[in-house]
Design a protein around this motif. Structure first.
Motif, PDB file in Angstrom:
ATOM      1  N   LEU A 258      -4.890  -7.026   9.241  1.00  0.00           N
ATOM      2  CA  LEU A 258      -3.774  -6.588   8.771  1.00  0.00           C
ATOM      3  C   LEU A 258      -3.594  -5.108   8.560  1.00  0.00           C
ATOM      4  O   LEU A 258      -4.066  -4.145   8.488  1.00  0.00           O
ATOM      5  N   LEU A 260      -0.728  -1.789   7.338  1.00  0.00           N
ATOM      6  CA  LEU A 260       0.173  -1.619   6.244  1.00  0.00           C
ATOM      7  C   LEU A 260       0.687  -0.165   5.647  1.00  0.00           C
ATOM      8  O   LEU A 260      -0.065   0.862   6.145  1.00  0.00           O
ATOM      9  N   LYS A 386      -2.847 -12.053   3.563  1.00  0.00           N
ATOM     10  CA  LYS A 386      -1.576 -12.652   3.143  1.00  0.00           C
ATOM     11  C   LYS A 386      -1.577 -12.363   1.113  1.00  0.00           C
ATOM     12  O   LYS A 386      -0.711 -11.491   0.842  1.00  0.00           O
ATOM     13  N   THR A 389      -1.870  -8.408   0.012  1.00  0.00           N
ATOM     14  CA  THR A 389      -0.663  -7.448  -0.057  1.00  0.00           C
ATOM     15  C   THR A 389       0.354  -7.686  -1.078  1.00  0.00           C
ATOM     16  O   THR A 389       0.523  -6.342  -1.449  1.00  0.00           O
ATOM     17  N   SER A 393      -0.285  -4.111  -3.620  1.00  0.00           N
ATOM     18  CA  SER A 393       1.435  -3.130  -3.464  1.00  0.00           C
ATOM     19  C   SER A 393       1.415  -3.296  -4.856  1.00  0.00           C
ATOM     20  O   SER A 393       1.576  -2.193  -5.840  1.00  0.00           O
ATOM     21  N   ILE A 409       4.802  -4.429   7.238  1.00  0.00           N
ATOM     22  CA  ILE A 409       4.159  -4.822   6.961  1.00  0.00           C
ATOM     23  C   ILE A 409       3.046  -5.926   7.955  1.00  0.00           C
ATOM     24  O   ILE A 409       4.315  -6.632   8.514  1.00  0.00           O
TER      25      ILE A 409
END
Length: 532
Positions: A258, A260, A386, A389, A393, A409
């Motif tokens: 992942l 970001l 998933k 995220t 945030s 993303i």
């Protein structure tokens, strides 16, 4: 004075956090809803009969508030125990008075929550002038590295001692003010707005970071890579590759990456929040006697507005195409740090430390690394990433007032590779990203145009070495030998090889040194002997 002073809003007893017994000075911070008491000298008091008491032991300060016709309220700071007491005394007594700054929201404008430190540093404790001199000269030498040929640096160096001692005196006497910044746009590696502080201010930036970095070193996690000795982009790339290898158990099991990015990171850093965090950290961990000076300079730098009265380098049209969320000229109220200052990079790292601690300690994620606002997380469970995220945030928005970039993303199986810090990381190999390749190609074309246009001057050769070796220095760390060979021998003009040669297996260009002919050497000796 019609306004009730800060002294009257304090609780009956407020504890001083430190004293300087050597100089008989206090450093006291008693936060209220409006303002702050900072420091005082134990000047004693004068009785109404003209006699003096407690000089060097206690300090007495009048407030602006009467108790009755004959008496007024005052504060007494006790040297022996550090307590602040509220009393009322006859107005005929002689007490000290303090000039106070109005810190109401109306007076502060865009900085209602900032704590303003009195810049008369001699009131805060002992500052060793010789030590300050040595530290600022050391900061100057740090600052001039790789900047010595810039116009600002040369101008400062022309009258070096005069300029440094003027800076020292300004800081020591509390007269230091930041100068004008130069604003310009760079297009490589991506389009960015840069604010370059005046060289004098950059010396102060280095001085401040030299003071704080030892504390930050103990605070930051291992996998925070930006602007740290022994870290950097190459370290970050290698750590990310190691995460993938470890999580996949040497590429034998599934794992996912992942990646970001934070939207408009530097432009959306809240300055009030940043200073509040730094103030608390410095009060708790910084133990040197110049703590008040460090806090005051930190505050000045954070709340400086470089967009006001800056010098625009280039054309205002250079800003065309730059998103507003990447420009300080369009930053939200009381937000934004200028890209280009050392303090901005280090303070941004500090600002994100809460996020690092949340991921490493609260979430317990082992494979996490961050470079400024780019970060990667490696985990065997795709569904967990998933769901993660949204949690990340929420934390960024609620705690740091930052937002994840919705278009950046990336979640993929490790076999697909991941772009990170100018590279593409794949199993057992790391490649240079296409953007870096494109920039290298553009740099080669620029050098070809120069050599076709005219005979290369000394300055042209120096610029060639600087540009080409910067790319080769990056690329040599990764799987790029064939790429370098193809770009250099197929794209670079052969005329340049009259002036340079390659060294270290396509790792570096070196300038050719042409031998002096024998006749010319003898002529030079003759001229020297003749005194010419």
């Amino acid at each position: 004075m019609s306004r009730q002073t800060e002294v009257d809003q304090l609780n009956p007893v407020t504890r001083c956090i430190s004293k300087d017994h050597t100089l008989n000075k206090w450093y006291c911070v008693a936060k209220t809803t409006v303002v702050t008491i900072t420091s005082g000298l134990p000047g004693g008091n004068r009785n109404n009969n003209g006699t003096f008491n407690n000089i060097g032991k206690n300090g007495y300060w009048w407030s602006s508030t009467e108790n009755n016709t004959n008496n007024a309220w005052n504060r007494n700071l006790n040297y022996n125990n550090g307590n602040v007491n509220r009393n009322n005394n006859n107005k005929k007594n002689g007490f000290s008075v303090r000039c106070l700054r109005d810190l109401t929201k109306k007076a502060l404008g865009r900085q209602p929550r900032a704590l303003f430190y009195n810049m008369q540093f001699e009131l805060f404790g002992h500052i060793d002038y010789q030590q300050l001199t040595e530290e600022l000269f050391s900061a100057y030498f740090d600052c001039r590295k790789n900047k010595r040929n810039t116009l600002n640096a040369l101008k400062f160096e022309k009258h070096l001692e005069q300029n440094v001692f003027k800076l020292i005196d300004d800081i020591y006497k509390g007269n230091y003010q930041l100068g004008r910044s130069i604003a310009f746009i760079v297009n490589k590696p991506v389009k960015r707005e840069i604010f370059a502080a005046d060289f004098r201010d950059r010396v102060v930036h280095h001085w401040l970071i030299n003071k704080l970095n030892p504390l930050f070193k103990n605070l930051f996690i291992q996998d925070s890579y930006a602007c740290r000795v022994g870290k950097g982009t190459h370290y970050g790339v290698n750590r990310a590759a190691a995460f993938i290898k470890a999580c996949s158990e040497n590429y034998t099991k599934d794992c996912y990456i992942l990646k970001l990015d934070i939207q408009g990171f530097f432009i959306h850093i809240n300055r009030n929040l940043l200073f509040t965090m730094l103030e608390k950290f410095i009060h708790h961990f910084y133990t040197q006697v110049d703590k008040a000076l460090v806090l005051a300079i930190t505050q000045k730098i954070i709340f400086n507005q470089p967009t006001q009265n800056c010098i625009i380098k280039g054309n205002k049209k250079d800003w065309d195409g730059l998103p507003k969320n990447k420009s300080l000229f369009h930053s939200p109220p009381n937000c934004g740090l200028p890209i280009g200052n050392l303090t901005s990079q280090v303070f941004a790292n500090f600002y994100m430390h809460q996020f690092d601690a949340f991921i490493k300690k609260e979430l317990g994620l082992k494979y996490y690394g961050r470079y400024v606002d780019d970060f990667v997380i490696v985990h065997p469970d795709k569904d967990y990433l998933k769901s993660l995220t949204l949690e990340l945030s929420d934390f960024l928005l609620s705690t740091l007032q930052l937002t994840l970039h919705p278009k950046k993303i990336y979640l993929q199986h490790y076999s697909k590779g991941v772009k990170f810090l100018g590279t593409v990381i794949k199993p057992n190999r790391i490649y240079i990203a296409n953007r870096t390749k494109g920039n290298f190609y553009s740099a080669i074309e620029k050098q070809n145009k120069i050599i076709r246009d005219h005979k290369a001057t000394k300055e042209d050769k120096a610029a060639f070495l600087s540009s080409m070796n910067s790319y080769l220095g990056i690329m040599k760390h990764y799987k790029s030998y064939k790429l370098r060979k193809r770009m250099i021998f197929k794209r670079l003009s052969g005329y340049w090889f009259n002036h340079v040669y390659l060294s270290g297996g396509l790792a570096k260009f070196v300038l050719k040194v042409r031998p002096v002919k024998k006749n010319q050497r003898n002529a030079n000796i003759t001229y020297t002997q003749a005194g010419v």
